[in-house]
Design an enzyme around this catalytic site. Structure first.
Site, PDB file in Angstrom:
ATOM      1  N   SER A 133       0.828  -1.212   0.000  1.00 23.08           N
ATOM      2  CA  SER A 133       0.000   0.000   0.000  1.00 23.08           C
ATOM      3  C   SER A 133       0.855   1.253   0.000  1.00 23.08           C
ATOM      4  O   SER A 133       1.947   1.276   0.584  1.00 23.08           O
ATOM      5  CB  SER A 133      -0.875  -0.033   1.254  1.00 23.08           C
ATOM      6  OG  SER A 133      -1.393   1.235   1.534  1.00 23.08           O
ATOM      7  N   TYR A 158      -2.438  -0.328  10.145  1.00 19.80           N
ATOM      8  CA  TYR A 158      -2.597  -0.913   8.805  1.00 19.80           C
ATOM      9  C   TYR A 158      -1.311  -0.749   7.997  1.00 19.80           C
ATOM     10  O   TYR A 158      -0.798  -1.707   7.402  1.00 19.80           O
ATOM     11  CB  TYR A 158      -3.777  -0.250   8.089  1.00 19.80           C
ATOM     12  CG  TYR A 158      -3.859  -0.598   6.619  1.00 19.80           C
ATOM     13  CD1 TYR A 158      -4.258  -1.867   6.200  1.00 19.80           C
ATOM     14  CD2 TYR A 158      -3.503   0.340   5.631  1.00 19.80           C
ATOM     15  CE1 TYR A 158      -4.314  -2.187   4.844  1.00 19.80           C
ATOM     16  CE2 TYR A 158      -3.566   0.021   4.285  1.00 19.80           C
ATOM     17  CZ  TYR A 158      -3.973  -1.241   3.901  1.00 19.80           C
ATOM     18  OH  TYR A 158      -4.011  -1.564   2.557  1.00 19.80           O
TER      19      TYR A 158
HETATM   20  N1  LIG Z   1      -8.452  -0.565  -2.395  1.00 17.50           N
HETATM   21  C1  LIG Z   1      -7.391   0.211  -2.214  1.00 17.50           C
HETATM   22  O1  LIG Z   1      -7.418   1.417  -2.469  1.00 17.50           O
HETATM   23  C2  LIG Z   1      -6.097  -0.385  -1.707  1.00 17.50           C
HETATM   24  C3  LIG Z   1      -4.991   0.471  -1.549  1.00 17.50           C
HETATM   25  C4  LIG Z   1      -3.792  -0.064  -1.083  1.00 17.50           C
HETATM   26  C5  LIG Z   1      -3.696  -1.415  -0.818  1.00 17.50           C
HETATM   27  N2  LIG Z   1      -4.790  -2.214  -0.967  1.00 17.50           N
HETATM   28  C6  LIG Z   1      -4.640  -3.643  -0.683  1.00 17.50           C
HETATM   29  O2  LIG Z   1      -5.162  -4.372  -1.789  1.00 17.50           O
HETATM   30  C7  LIG Z   1      -5.724  -5.588  -1.342  1.00 17.50           C
HETATM   31  C8  LIG Z   1      -7.162  -5.708  -1.817  1.00 17.50           C
HETATM   32  O3  LIG Z   1      -7.898  -4.600  -1.292  1.00 17.50           O
HETATM   33  P1  LIG Z   1      -9.441  -4.377  -1.611  1.00 17.50           P
HETATM   34  O4  LIG Z   1      -9.676  -2.914  -1.647  1.00 17.50           O
HETATM   35  O5  LIG Z   1      -9.851  -5.234  -2.745  1.00 17.50           O
HETATM   36  O6  LIG Z   1     -10.083  -4.906  -0.261  1.00 17.50           O
HETATM   37  P2  LIG Z   1     -11.307  -5.913  -0.026  1.00 17.50           P
HETATM   38  O7  LIG Z   1     -11.617  -5.830   1.441  1.00 17.50           O
HETATM   39  O8  LIG Z   1     -12.404  -5.630  -0.991  1.00 17.50           O
HETATM   40  O9  LIG Z   1     -10.675  -7.326  -0.379  1.00 17.50           O
HETATM   41  C9  LIG Z   1      -9.891  -8.056   0.536  1.00 17.50           C
HETATM   42  C10 LIG Z   1     -10.493  -9.437   0.655  1.00 17.50           C
HETATM   43  O10 LIG Z   1      -9.666 -10.217   1.544  1.00 17.50           O
HETATM   44  C11 LIG Z   1     -10.522 -11.077   2.274  1.00 17.50           C
HETATM   45  N3  LIG Z   1      -9.850 -11.494   3.503  1.00 17.50           N
HETATM   46  C12 LIG Z   1      -9.546 -10.716   4.590  1.00 17.50           C
HETATM   47  N4  LIG Z   1      -8.981 -11.478   5.544  1.00 17.50           N
HETATM   48  C13 LIG Z   1      -8.913 -12.752   5.048  1.00 17.50           C
HETATM   49  C14 LIG Z   1      -8.457 -13.985   5.603  1.00 17.50           C
HETATM   50  N5  LIG Z   1      -7.952 -14.056   6.838  1.00 17.50           N
HETATM   51  N6  LIG Z   1      -8.553 -15.110   4.834  1.00 17.50           N
HETATM   52  C15 LIG Z   1      -9.087 -15.043   3.569  1.00 17.50           C
HETATM   53  N7  LIG Z   1      -9.544 -13.895   3.016  1.00 17.50           N
HETATM   54  C16 LIG Z   1      -9.460 -12.763   3.754  1.00 17.50           C
HETATM   55  C17 LIG Z   1     -11.766 -10.238   2.548  1.00 17.50           C
HETATM   56  O11 LIG Z   1     -12.902 -11.024   2.830  1.00 17.50           O
HETATM   57  C18 LIG Z   1     -11.904  -9.435   1.252  1.00 17.50           C
HETATM   58  O12 LIG Z   1     -12.837 -10.023   0.368  1.00 17.50           O
HETATM   59  C19 LIG Z   1      -5.580  -5.590   0.178  1.00 17.50           C
HETATM   60  O13 LIG Z   1      -4.377  -6.272   0.489  1.00 17.50           O
HETATM   61  C20 LIG Z   1      -5.439  -4.122   0.515  1.00 17.50           C
HETATM   62  O14 LIG Z   1      -4.740  -3.928   1.727  1.00 17.50           O
HETATM   63  C21 LIG Z   1      -5.990  -1.730  -1.401  1.00 17.50           C
END
Ligand SMILES: NC(=O)c1ccc[n+]([C@@H]2O[C@H](COP(=O)([O-])OP(=O)(O)OC[C@H]3O[C@@H](n4cnc5c(N)ncnc54)[C@H](O)[C@@H]3O)[C@@H](O)[C@H]2O)c1
Length: 323
Positions: A133, A158
């Site tokens: 991130s 985070y």
């Molecule tokens: N969306 C953004 O702007 C953004 C920015 C920086 C980093 N990220 C990273 O990108 C990745 C995806 O983010 P997103 O926005 O799609 O989030 P999201 O919450 O939509 O997707 C993450 C998924 O991981 C699953 N999950 C969480 N804990 C789990 C576990 N213990 N076992 C199995 N599944 C699990 C959740 O159920 C969820 O569906 C994450 O790692 C997030 O930290 C996202």
């Protein structure tokens, strides 16, 4: 045994479901793993998975979904059956809730990532791609943020967990020699965006005539990045990391937008004036993000093309169609 399947964790989430769809569209077999973390509604994630199943049928590709928690080592090991590489996108996301429950974030993000790396090695996977991130840069003063800038002053649990994942990834590569990519995503938006994130939240509230709360004076800025650009970067990292060993790549847009301008854009697209409530800047929120893309442009041929207004319009079109 042919090991051409790709394991995508967080497959039911926002970014994960788009990555699964793109992999299936390119003819690859995918195993999805997700535990439906209650951070937001399961029904939303079920809809995301439906899109993946439709893509599998359309492309005549194999998509298997496993409901399970990657904090449990036996679950991850079982999910690796026949898998040749891993794209680990599952995590507890969100800066502010991590302040309320840091332990849960450490467990899901740090312990979970350690399990995924260990199981990938045991299964003989030839590469692992992991979501990091932009928050790892904290309130770094020099912009745009470069991958080799110091990232040791996170300002939220985070962000600290995401930086920990990067360090684990490096240790894994050092010990096993297997390629590991860490992708620093910069605020991702577009259809299926997480409901807690600003664009999704503001769009729904402005459309409903409800007030939106803005933290700070509106000058804080984010390098909003459209989901299709992110997906292209993830697939490129998957294909190219073998040439690099361990590598961190920024996936942003190199076009930071102040909060006030974002709200103006959303309100123009939705066609309604917002009612704004001002509140103090929140602990854990960084002042700005801005990706330097020199490395990802040259090594991944990453070229984010979507302008904010176009991306917001596409997200609005999706939201209206899905209501
Ligand atoms: N969306 C953004 O702007 C953004 C920015 C920086 C980093 N990220 C990273 O990108 C990745 C995806 O983010 P997103 O926005 O799609 O989030 P999201 O919450 O939509 O997707 C993450 C998924 O991981 C699953 N999950 C969480 N804990 C789990 C576990 N213990 N076992 C199995 N599944 C699990 C959740 O159920 C969820 O569906 C994450 O790692 C997030 O930290 C996202």
């Amino acid at each position: 045994m042919v090991r051409d399947r790709i394991l995508v964790t967080g497959a039911a989430g926002f970014i994960g479901s788009h990555v699964v769809e793109a992999l299936l569209a390119s003819g690859r077999s995918v195993v999805g793993l997700d535990n439906f973390d209650p951070f937001y509604a399961r029904s939303v994630k079920e809809q995301n998975l439906s899109a993946c199943r439709t893509a599998a049928a359309r492309n005549d590709c194999d998509f298997q979904f496993i409901e399970g928690d990657f904090c449990q080592p036996e679950v991850v090991r079982a999910a690796m059956d026949g898998v040749g590489s891993v794209i680990h996108l599952g995590a507890k996301a969100g800066v502010r809730p991590s302040i309320a429950d840091p332990g849960a974030y450490v467990r899901a993000n740090v312990v979970g990532t350690a399990n995924v790396l260990e199981a990938a090695d045991a299964a003989g996977c030839d590469r692992v791609i992991i979501a990091s991130s932009s928050s790892v840069y904290g309130n770094a003063e020099r912009v745009p943020f470069r991958e080799d800038d110091p990232a040791d002053h996170p300002i939220s649990p985070y962000a600290a967990t995401k930086r920990s994942c990067e360090l684990l990834g490096h240790a894994h590569h050092h010990l096993t020699g297997r390629p590991v990519a860490m992708l620093r995503f910069f605020t991702v938006y577009g259809p299926r965006q997480r409901p807690d994130l600003a664009i999704s939240l503001f769009m729904r509230r402005i459309a409903a005539g409800e007030p939106i709360r803005l933290f700070g004076d509106g000058s804080s800025s984010r390098d909003y990045t459209y989901i299709d650009d992110i997906v292209a970067g993830v697939l490129a990292a998957h294909d190219r990391v073998v040439d690099h060993g361990f590598r961190i790549w920024n996936l942003g847009s190199d076009r930071p937008t102040p909060l006030n301008e974002l709200v103006e854009t959303i309100s123009e697209v939705v066609g309604k004036r917002p009612t704004i409530e001002r509140a103090p800047i929140q602990p854990g929120d960084v002042e700005r993000t801005w990706a330097d893309l020199s490395r990802s442009r040259s090594e991944l041929k990453y070229n984010p093309a979507t302008r904010l207004r176009d991306g917001v319009a596409r997200q609005w079109g999706w939201l209206r169609a899905s209501r």
